[in-house]
Design a protein around this motif. Structure first.
Motif, short mmCIF file in Angstrom:
data_model
loop_
_atom_site.label_atom_id
_atom_site.label_comp_id
_atom_site.label_asym_id
_atom_site.label_seq_id
_atom_site.Cartn_x
_atom_site.Cartn_y
_atom_site.Cartn_z
N UNK A 127 0.84 -1.19 0.00
CA UNK A 127 0.00 0.00 0.00
C UNK A 127 0.87 1.24 0.00
N UNK A 128 0.39 2.32 -0.62
CA UNK A 128 1.12 3.59 -0.53
C UNK A 128 1.20 4.08 0.91
N UNK A 129 2.14 4.94 1.18
CA UNK A 129 2.29 5.51 2.51
C UNK A 129 1.20 6.54 2.75
N UNK A 130 0.60 6.49 3.93
CA UNK A 130 -0.44 7.44 4.33
C UNK A 130 0.14 8.43 5.32
N UNK A 131 -0.13 9.70 5.12
CA UNK A 131 0.38 10.74 6.01
C UNK A 131 -0.68 11.12 7.03
#
Length: 286
Positions: A9-13
């Motif tokens: 998964x992409x990184x979540x900020x």
């Protein structure tokens, strides 16, 4: 046979509580830069809502579910607005061609078996439309079966459902609507912009959207409240406010995605070859 590992998964900020207000400010900037094509999205939805009103103005039990179901499918209706904001962000022309290419991408990507083609957007849109239809039917059944009198006009709905002294119909209607809306919001808040921007699978997009909500519960609750408030404002102005509300929320949703998700680990979605050739012929290719 070993099981395949789940897709990364992409990184979540994490974001600040006030960030949704900044998304709205950026949305107005995009609307000013994109011009008429941005407001055309809102006008199209307003006209469709007007047609719905003309057909069901004496069947408010159906109209209440249909208008609230609009919230469910709105992320799909705003797809062209995400594309306009992305083009503006990249310094590319934000015009009708961008919107048409976006909506036609699925036709040229059917041969991609990697799961990251534009058919993901079509499948997700169908799922949201199915959920919206389910809520319309549920809402209509609740109101017609449990209301003490036939609900045919907005006044009937206010008098016999919203302000009824006996029974819990309005509370039940709101509770079921919230129960359905919460997971749909969590599944879709950044899913459509991610699918548009990157070659992600549908599972990656939905899980990333959930991850963004879990990592930022209060800011995302604030964002959901803003979406609901502005949508009610648009609906309450005889739909005329949707001309501005829909593009504002659509562009703001793109900026929400950009702030919440670092998708640099996923490949960008490329313009299909046929569309790219047309762009080159017009002298506006990237």
């Amino acid at each position: 046979m070993p099981r395949k590992p789940p897709p990364p998964l992409p990184t979540v900020r994490t974001i600040r509580m006030v960030q949704p207000m900044i998304w709205l400010i950026l949305a107005w900037r995009d609307m000013a830069r994109a011009g008429w094509i941005s407001f055309a999205h809102g006008l199209a939805v307003t006209l469709a809502g007007g047609a719905m009103l003309s057909v069901a103005h004496h069947r408010f039990w159906l109209l209440a579910g249909a208008l609230s179901g609009f919230l469910v499918v709105a992320p799909v209706l705003a797809t062209g607005l995400y594309a306009l904001s992305r083009a503006l962000e990249r310094g590319e022309p934000a015009n009708l061609g961008v919107v048409l290419r976006t909506w036609s991408q699925w036709q040229t990507s059917r041969g991609n078996n990697g799961g990251g083609d534009a058919w993901c957007m079509v499948r997700f849109g169908l799922l949201l439309a199915l959920a919206g239809t389910g809520w319309v039917l549920t809402s209509a059944a609740l109101i017609t079966l449990l209301a003490p009198v036939p609900i045919e006009t907005p006044v009937d709905f206010l008098r016999h459902v919203v302000m009824a002294r006996e029974g819990w119909l309005f509370e039940l209607w709101l509770g079921l609507g919230s129960l359905m809306a919460a997971p749909i919001f969590a599944s879709s808040v950044v899913a459509m912009p991610l699918l548009l921007d990157r070659r992600a699978t549908l599972l990656q997009a939905v899980l990333t959207s959930w991850q963004a909500v879990v990592a930022n519960p209060l800011p995302m609750a604030f964002w959901a409240a803003l979406i609901l408030g502005f949508t009610l404002l648009g609906l309450g102005s005889l739909l005329l406010g949707l001309v501005a509300v829909l593009p504002m929320l659509g562009h703001a949703s793109w900026h929400a995605y950009r702030d919440l998700v670092d998708a640099s680990s996923l490949p960008e979605r490329e313009i299909p070859n046929g569309a790219a050739t047309a762009l080159q012929n017009n002298g506006v290719a990237r």
